[in-house]
Design a protein around this motif. Structure first.
Motif, mmCIF file in Angstrom:
data_model
loop_
_atom_site.group_PDB
_atom_site.id
_atom_site.type_symbol
_atom_site.label_atom_id
_atom_site.label_comp_id
_atom_site.label_asym_id
_atom_site.label_seq_id
_atom_site.Cartn_x
_atom_site.Cartn_y
_atom_site.Cartn_z
ATOM 1 N N ASP A 100 -33.769 -90.998 -11.841
ATOM 2 C CA ASP A 100 -33.354 -91.912 -10.777
ATOM 3 C C ASP A 100 -33.440 -93.385 -11.172
ATOM 4 O OD1 ASP A 100 -32.919 -89.726 -9.079
ATOM 5 O OD2 ASP A 100 -35.032 -89.695 -8.478
ATOM 6 N N LEU A 101 -33.627 -93.653 -12.458
ATOM 7 C CA LEU A 101 -33.756 -95.046 -12.891
ATOM 8 C C LEU A 101 -32.392 -95.733 -12.913
ATOM 9 C CD1 LEU A 101 -36.187 -94.559 -15.915
ATOM 10 C CD2 LEU A 101 -36.776 -95.399 -13.639
ATOM 11 N N ILE A 102 -32.347 -96.968 -12.456
ATOM 12 C CA ILE A 102 -31.122 -97.749 -12.560
ATOM 13 C C ILE A 102 -31.030 -98.326 -13.970
ATOM 14 C CG2 ILE A 102 -31.103 -98.283 -10.096
ATOM 15 C CD1 ILE A 102 -32.169 -101.058 -10.781
ATOM 16 N N ILE A 103 -29.868 -98.815 -14.341
ATOM 17 C CA ILE A 103 -29.638 -99.252 -15.716
ATOM 18 C C ILE A 103 -30.560 -100.399 -16.128
ATOM 19 C CG2 ILE A 103 -27.792 -100.840 -15.050
ATOM 20 C CD1 ILE A 103 -28.014 -98.694 -18.281
ATOM 21 N N ASP A 104 -30.865 -101.313 -15.189
ATOM 22 C CA ASP A 104 -31.767 -102.421 -15.530
ATOM 23 C C ASP A 104 -33.157 -101.917 -15.876
ATOM 24 O OD1 ASP A 104 -29.752 -104.230 -15.149
ATOM 25 O OD2 ASP A 104 -30.341 -104.772 -13.092
ATOM 26 N N ASP A 105 -33.656 -100.917 -15.123
ATOM 27 C CA ASP A 105 -34.971 -100.337 -15.419
ATOM 28 C C ASP A 105 -34.953 -99.624 -16.767
ATOM 29 O OD1 ASP A 105 -35.999 -101.263 -13.052
ATOM 30 O OD2 ASP A 105 -35.642 -99.407 -11.952
ATOM 31 N N LYS A 106 -33.850 -98.955 -17.059
ATOM 32 C CA LYS A 106 -33.743 -98.267 -18.350
ATOM 33 C C LYS A 106 -33.809 -99.256 -19.514
ATOM 34 C CE LYS A 106 -31.101 -94.199 -16.879
ATOM 35 N NZ LYS A 106 -29.877 -93.394 -17.103
ATOM 36 N N ARG A 107 -33.077 -100.353 -19.389
ATOM 37 C CA ARG A 107 -33.074 -101.357 -20.464
ATOM 38 C C ARG A 107 -34.447 -101.993 -20.639
ATOM 39 N NH1 ARG A 107 -27.223 -103.796 -18.609
ATOM 40 N NH2 ARG A 107 -25.930 -102.337 -19.795
ATOM 41 N N LYS A 108 -35.138 -102.184 -19.528
ATOM 42 C CA LYS A 108 -36.480 -102.762 -19.603
ATOM 43 C C LYS A 108 -37.425 -101.818 -20.342
ATOM 44 C CE LYS A 108 -40.272 -104.459 -16.685
ATOM 45 N NZ LYS A 108 -40.739 -104.657 -15.283
#
Length: 595
Positions: free
Chosen positions: A414-422
């Motif tokens: 359920d992670l959004i792309i910004d959280d994934k990049r972080k």
């Protein structure tokens, strides 16, 4: 003369054995703890008695009408299953792979005996279309049936056959049924007849190709296994509950080949007939594992499960999600039964749902036969206690011999792309720190060092104190991942074990699930309505459960043999060419006109 109103005598209650007997070489009622001496040792049908008796197991009650086995060595408790039910589900799944027909009469002793078994059938000429005809030799049956010849023209006597490829292409490119009828200029009846025809051709094609696996020498397979739920639209406004079909699939992480996708739905049995048969046999009040049709959902079971249904939700983090899954499993009357029944669910009107754990057992039994010539198999399973039990039961001998391993894999989805990049950046920073502290190591050695450190500091979760390793090397598709070794019986040195952990992934099977959603309007994810008490309705979804299996099979055939990867970094060829089951990408016509 007896009175017409006289109450008929109650059926004689069948004397139950301690546990259901083995069926066709299958016995899954044993301890599923790989490091226990009782792993693979089945419960004896009769307990030892008298002074000095040593029973490996005690049969205990795990709930109302639900006997369980308790291992007297390690204390593990497992729900007892019907071996006949596991065999029936294994046969249902393998019959698609092996392509061997049998007597279609559901209650005939030969119903699961293929036509190649000597003495089971008479050959009885051919039909006008050239199909072989057989007569069943089982006592009291005599059913006649025909088997289509694979050598005959598959489109013989078919009108508008020139539209087959067009319809096939539209079906696997997210066109709704009504739009296909409009664009291809066919009636709904013609369309659904074509779906049946294409499903039959795709099944025969896949069967012929996958039978070759037994003759191939494959050194390693890294298989991801997961389940995907599909919701069937309600057909009556007066009853707006949904039927949920759960399909299990297995895909090779190295090649992307999908070895099967099987729904927990059987279109052959009729619910009213099954209930009448069980009532006549006096089995409705028996424990489920002792019933004649133990694998099939009965309405009374469904109602009981609804009352006992509990589901725990994590707090949004991966560790809490893992803990919640264990809590939900322990709260279920049967820890191996993965279905979560809610008020908005119902059983299908036609055909019958199969208990998901029986479909899992049958699926892994079928994989065991398909992978018989593979040197080593590593399974990466979604965190599902039923999946774990089925895998360990089917591959028990290979696990004990060290040629098969099983791991849980849990991913934050359920992670959004910004959280994934972080998270990716944090992992890179940590890698740079370890690399700087060890200047003599190259990239692969640093990755191995980080994995070994995480393995040494694994966290324990759940009733069974399973050890989970939080992966230090994320990818964008699996940014936050945890892995648990379910078959750690020793024998691996730390470097080898770390490399196997590094292979743990559900990427291939999850990618296939995403492709299914993108390629079929019927199978896309439904939308829940908060104003409609959680019920779902999608105008493009299926109204008949059997359509789910047909469309999934068409997409699986295309995924494995027709479609090539897109993008400059995509692997070359198709999954079948990478595995060695095809020399080049095929065309839709190769499936449509397969003989």
């Amino acid at each position: 003369m007896a009175s017409q109103n006289q109450t008929p005598p109650k059926p004689a209650r069948r004397k139950l054995l301690r546990v259901p007997p083995p069926s066709n070489g299958i016995n899954v009622n044993f301890c599923k703890n790989p490091i226990c001496p009782n792993f693979g040792v089945p419960i004896e049908p009769k307990a030892q008695k008298g002074p000095g008796a040593q029973n490996p197991y005690t049969v205990v009650a795990n709930g109302p009408s639900m006997p369980a086995g308790k291992c007297n060595h390690c204390g593990e408790i497992f729900t007892i299953k019907s071996n006949q039910g596991v065999f029936e589900e294994t046969h249902r799944i393998l019959s698609r792979v092996e392509g061997l027909p049998c007597c279609p009469e559901l209650h005939c002793p030969n119903h699961r005996v293929s036509i190649n078994v000597p003495g089971a059938y008479h050959e009885f000429g051919v039909t006008s279309a050239g199909s072989k005809r057989y007569r069943c030799k089982a006592a009291g049956c005599g059913k006649m049936f025909s088997v289509k010849s694979r050598d005959r023209n598959p489109i013989a006597k078919q009108t508008q056959s020139d539209k087959n490829r067009y319809i096939f292409s539209l079906l696997v490119n997210k066109s709704p049924m009504r739009r296909i009828c409009e664009v291809a200029n066919v009636t709904p009846k013609v369309l659904y007849d074509r779906i049946d025809f294409l499903f039959e051709q795709a099944t025969a094609f896949l069967s012929e190709r996958e039978r070759r696996l037994c003759d191939m020498e494959i050194p390693r397979l890294f298989i991801g296994v997961d389940r995907q739920d599909k919701v069937i639209n309600w057909s009556q406004r007066a009853d707006k509950r949904n039927v949920t079909i759960s399909s299990v699939a297995a895909a090779d992480n190295e090649t992307g080949y999908v070895f099967g996708m099987v729904p927990n739905f059987d279109g052959e049995p009729n619910s009213a007939d099954i209930n009448a048969e069980l009532k006549a046999l006096g089995e409705l009040q028996m424990p489920a594992c002792h019933r004649t049709h133990a694998r099939l959902w009965l309405q009374q079971e469904f109602d009981e499960r609804l009352k006992a249904s509990k589901k725990y939700i994590g707090r949004g983090t991966l560790p809490s999600a893992i803990a919640a899954s264990y809590a939900t499993a322990v709260a279920r009357p049967d820890v191996e039964a993965p279905e979560h029944v809610v008020l908005e669910d119902m059983l299908p009107n036609d055909g019958m749902l199969v208990h998901a754990e029986y479909t899992l057992y049958g699926f892994f039994m079928a994989l065991r036969k398909m992978f018989g010539n593979v040197e080593k198999v590593r399974f990466f399973l979604d965190q599902d206690s039923g999946m774990r039990a089925a895998c360990l039961a089917a591959f028990q001998e290979r696990i004990s011999a060290g040629t098969c391993d099983a791991f849980y894999v849990r991913i934050s989805k359920d992670l959004i792309i910004d959280d994934k990049r972080k998270l990716m950046q944090e992992a890179k920073d940590q890698f740079d720190i370890v690399a700087a502290a060890n200047p003599g190591l190259d990239q692969s050695d640093v990755e191995l060092l980080m994995l070994k450190d995480r393995i040494a500091n694994a966290r324990t979760y759940g009733k069974w104190n399973d050890r989970w390793v939080f992966h230090p090397l994320p990818t964008l598709s699996e940014t936050e991942k945890a892995v648990c070794h379910l078959t750690d019986i020793g024998g691996y040195n730390p470097d080898h074990l770390a490399r196997v952990y590094g292979k743990a992934s559900l990427h291939a099977v999850d990618s296939f699930f995403n492709r299914i959603r993108r390629r079929s309007s019927m199978l896309e994810r439904p939308v829940h309505s908060s104003a409609n008490r959680g019920r779902v309705f999608n105008a493009y979804s299926a109204y008949l459960p059997e359509q789910i299996d047909k469309i999934q099979t068409l997409i699986r055939a295309c995924h494995n043999y027709v479609w090539v990867g897109e993008g400059k970094n995509a692997p070359k060829g198709t999954p079948a060419t990478r595995l060695g089951l095809a020399k080049a990408p095929l065309d839709l016509n190769d499936i449509i006109y397969f003989r």
